[in-house]
Design a protein around this motif. Structure first.
Motif, PDB file in Angstrom:
ATOM      1  N   ALA A   1       0.834  -1.204   0.000  1.00  0.00           N
ATOM      2  CA  ALA A   1       0.000   0.000   0.000  1.00  0.00           C
ATOM      3  C   ALA A   1       0.868   1.253   0.000  1.00  0.00           C
ATOM      4  CB  ALA A   1      -0.929  -0.009   1.215  1.00  0.00           C
ATOM      5  N   SER A   2       1.949   1.219   0.750  1.00  0.00           N
ATOM      6  CA  SER A   2       2.854   2.363   0.785  1.00  0.00           C
ATOM      7  C   SER A   2       3.494   2.595  -0.581  1.00  0.00           C
ATOM      8  CB  SER A   2       3.934   2.111   1.841  1.00  0.00           C
ATOM      9  OG  SER A   2       4.887   3.137   1.825  1.00  0.00           O
ATOM     10  N   GLU A   3       3.865   1.505  -1.245  1.00  0.00           N
ATOM     11  CA  GLU A   3       4.481   1.632  -2.568  1.00  0.00           C
ATOM     12  C   GLU A   3       3.474   2.159  -3.588  1.00  0.00           C
ATOM     13  OE1 GLU A   3       6.578  -1.402  -5.689  1.00  0.00           O
ATOM     14  OE2 GLU A   3       6.955  -1.665  -3.553  1.00  0.00           O
ATOM     15  N   ARG A   4       2.219   1.666  -3.510  1.00  0.00           N
ATOM     16  CA  ARG A   4       1.181   2.139  -4.451  1.00  0.00           C
ATOM     17  C   ARG A   4       0.885   3.612  -4.244  1.00  0.00           C
ATOM     18  NH1 ARG A   4      -1.530  -2.549  -3.105  1.00  0.00           N
ATOM     19  NH2 ARG A   4      -2.804  -1.383  -1.670  1.00  0.00           N
ATOM     20  N   SER A   5       0.897   4.056  -2.980  1.00  0.00           N
ATOM     21  CA  SER A   5       0.521   5.438  -2.704  1.00  0.00           C
ATOM     22  C   SER A   5       1.589   6.426  -3.156  1.00  0.00           C
ATOM     23  CB  SER A   5       0.231   5.618  -1.212  1.00  0.00           C
ATOM     24  OG  SER A   5       1.432   5.512  -0.478  1.00  0.00           O
ATOM     25  N   ALA A   6       2.772   5.938  -3.519  1.00  0.00           N
ATOM     26  CA  ALA A   6       3.834   6.856  -3.947  1.00  0.00           C
ATOM     27  C   ALA A   6       3.454   7.588  -5.226  1.00  0.00           C
ATOM     28  CB  ALA A   6       5.134   6.087  -4.141  1.00  0.00           C
ATOM     29  N   ASP A   7       2.786   6.908  -6.154  1.00  0.00           N
ATOM     30  CA  ASP A   7       2.426   7.565  -7.411  1.00  0.00           C
ATOM     31  C   ASP A   7       0.922   7.651  -7.625  1.00  0.00           C
ATOM     32  OD1 ASP A   7       2.013   4.926  -7.773  1.00  0.00           O
ATOM     33  OD2 ASP A   7       3.137   4.740  -9.628  1.00  0.00           O
ATOM     34  N   ALA A   8       0.127   7.011  -6.792  1.00  0.00           N
ATOM     35  CA  ALA A   8      -1.325   7.078  -6.923  1.00  0.00           C
ATOM     36  C   ALA A   8      -1.956   7.076  -5.522  1.00  0.00           C
ATOM     37  CB  ALA A   8      -1.857   5.895  -7.731  1.00  0.00           C
ATOM     38  N   PRO A   9      -1.855   8.205  -4.825  1.00  0.00           N
ATOM     39  CA  PRO A   9      -2.400   8.223  -3.458  1.00  0.00           C
ATOM     40  C   PRO A   9      -3.919   8.088  -3.449  1.00  0.00           C
ATOM     41  CG  PRO A   9      -1.678  10.407  -4.125  1.00  0.00           C
ATOM     42  CD  PRO A   9      -1.270   9.478  -5.214  1.00  0.00           C
ATOM     43  N   GLU A  10      -4.412   7.403  -2.424  1.00  0.00           N
ATOM     44  CA  GLU A  10      -5.859   7.254  -2.285  1.00  0.00           C
ATOM     45  C   GLU A  10      -6.427   8.549  -1.712  1.00  0.00           C
ATOM     46  OE1 GLU A  10      -7.091   3.815  -0.154  1.00  0.00           O
ATOM     47  OE2 GLU A  10      -5.517   2.587  -1.019  1.00  0.00           O
ATOM     48  N   VAL A  11      -7.605   8.922  -2.217  1.00  0.00           N
ATOM     49  CA  VAL A  11      -8.274  10.115  -1.729  1.00  0.00           C
ATOM     50  C   VAL A  11      -9.404   9.671  -0.812  1.00  0.00           C
ATOM     51  CG1 VAL A  11      -9.587  12.156  -2.382  1.00  0.00           C
ATOM     52  CG2 VAL A  11      -7.705  11.376  -3.813  1.00  0.00           C
ATOM     53  N   VAL A  12      -9.425  10.197   0.385  1.00  0.00           N
ATOM     54  CA  VAL A  12     -10.473   9.848   1.337  1.00  0.00           C
ATOM     55  C   VAL A  12     -11.274  11.103   1.666  1.00  0.00           C
ATOM     56  CG1 VAL A  12      -9.207   7.910   2.323  1.00  0.00           C
ATOM     57  CG2 VAL A  12      -8.922  10.184   3.289  1.00  0.00           C
ATOM     58  N   SER A  13     -12.550  10.899   1.964  1.00  0.00           N
ATOM     59  CA  SER A  13     -13.403  12.036   2.300  1.00  0.00           C
ATOM     60  C   SER A  13     -13.703  12.097   3.789  1.00  0.00           C
ATOM     61  CB  SER A  13     -14.706  11.970   1.499  1.00  0.00           C
ATOM     62  OG  SER A  13     -15.368  10.758   1.774  1.00  0.00           O
ATOM     63  N   SER A  14     -13.322  11.065   4.516  1.00  0.00           N
ATOM     64  CA  SER A  14     -13.533  11.090   5.950  1.00  0.00           C
ATOM     65  C   SER A  14     -12.444  10.260   6.619  1.00  0.00           C
ATOM     66  CB  SER A  14     -14.912  10.530   6.299  1.00  0.00           C
ATOM     67  OG  SER A  14     -14.971   9.169   5.910  1.00  0.00           O
ATOM     68  N   VAL A  15     -12.352  10.409   7.901  1.00  0.00           N
ATOM     69  CA  VAL A  15     -11.369   9.665   8.663  1.00  0.00           C
ATOM     70  C   VAL A  15     -11.823   8.210   8.731  1.00  0.00           C
ATOM     71  CG1 VAL A  15     -10.268   9.439  10.917  1.00  0.00           C
ATOM     72  CG2 VAL A  15     -10.782  11.701  10.001  1.00  0.00           C
ATOM     73  N   PRO A  16     -10.953   7.258   8.401  1.00  0.00           N
ATOM     74  CA  PRO A  16     -11.373   5.856   8.472  1.00  0.00           C
ATOM     75  C   PRO A  16     -11.751   5.467   9.895  1.00  0.00           C
ATOM     76  CG  PRO A  16      -9.188   6.087   7.470  1.00  0.00           C
ATOM     77  CD  PRO A  16      -9.593   7.420   7.967  1.00  0.00           C
ATOM     78  N   GLY A  17     -12.632   4.505   9.993  1.00  0.00           N
ATOM     79  CA  GLY A  17     -13.072   4.051  11.303  1.00  0.00           C
ATOM     80  C   GLY A  17     -14.564   4.243  11.469  1.00  0.00           C
ATOM     81  N   ARG A  18     -15.001   4.154  12.690  1.00  0.00           N
ATOM     82  CA  ARG A  18     -16.426   4.258  12.981  1.00  0.00           C
ATOM     83  C   ARG A  18     -16.903   5.693  12.774  1.00  0.00           C
ATOM     84  NH1 ARG A  18     -18.439   4.480  18.581  1.00  0.00           N
ATOM     85  NH2 ARG A  18     -20.682   4.692  18.354  1.00  0.00           N
ATOM     86  N   ALA A  19     -18.033   5.819  12.074  1.00  0.00           N
ATOM     87  CA  ALA A  19     -18.602   7.141  11.844  1.00  0.00           C
ATOM     88  C   ALA A  19     -19.159   7.693  13.165  1.00  0.00           C
ATOM     89  CB  ALA A  19     -19.705   7.074  10.802  1.00  0.00           C
ATOM     90  N   ARG A  20     -18.860   8.934  13.387  1.00  0.00           N
ATOM     91  CA  ARG A  20     -19.342   9.557  14.625  1.00  0.00           C
ATOM     92  C   ARG A  20     -20.661  10.263  14.362  1.00  0.00           C
ATOM     93  NH1 ARG A  20     -13.934  12.443  16.948  1.00  0.00           N
ATOM     94  NH2 ARG A  20     -12.727  10.551  17.238  1.00  0.00           N
TER      95      ARG A  20
END
Ligand code: ZN
Length: 94
Positions: free
Chosen positions: A58-77
């Motif tokens: 995952a670290s190697e993949r994110s070097a040239d194609a980072p994942e975009v997230v819209s919220s903090v991972p985990g349980r929704a508050r």
């Protein structure tokens, strides 16, 4: 003793178990006897912990194609209301 890989210019790659002091010395090809140079391949990852390997991938993949997230991972508050007074809901919002 460690295993080293060598490449014969006429045949193919082969592995030899040699002392570390002799690792960089040319090795004779077992097929034709020609001197062969040492080659470097990928490290042996099969013995690595699968969780660590996934993290490295995952670290190697994110070097040239980072994942975009819209919220903090985990349980929704859920939003906790600050007040229960209904008049506060009518106040202007920014
Ligand atoms: Zn050969």
């Amino acid at each position: 003793m460690p295993t080293y890989s060598y490449r014969c210019p006429d045949c193919s790659d082969f592995d030899l178990v040699r002392p570390m002091a002799e690792a960089d010395a040319p090795a004779r090809c077992p097929g034709c006897g020609r001197p062969s140079r040492r080659v470097f391949g990928a490290p042996a990852l099969h013995s690595m912990d699968p969780r660590q390997r996934r993290a490295m991938d995952a670290s190697e993949r994110s070097a040239d194609a980072p994942e975009v997230v819209s919220s903090v991972p985990g349980r929704a508050r859920q939003a906790i209301p600050v007040t229960r007074d209904p008049r506060h809901a009518r106040l202007p919002r920014p």
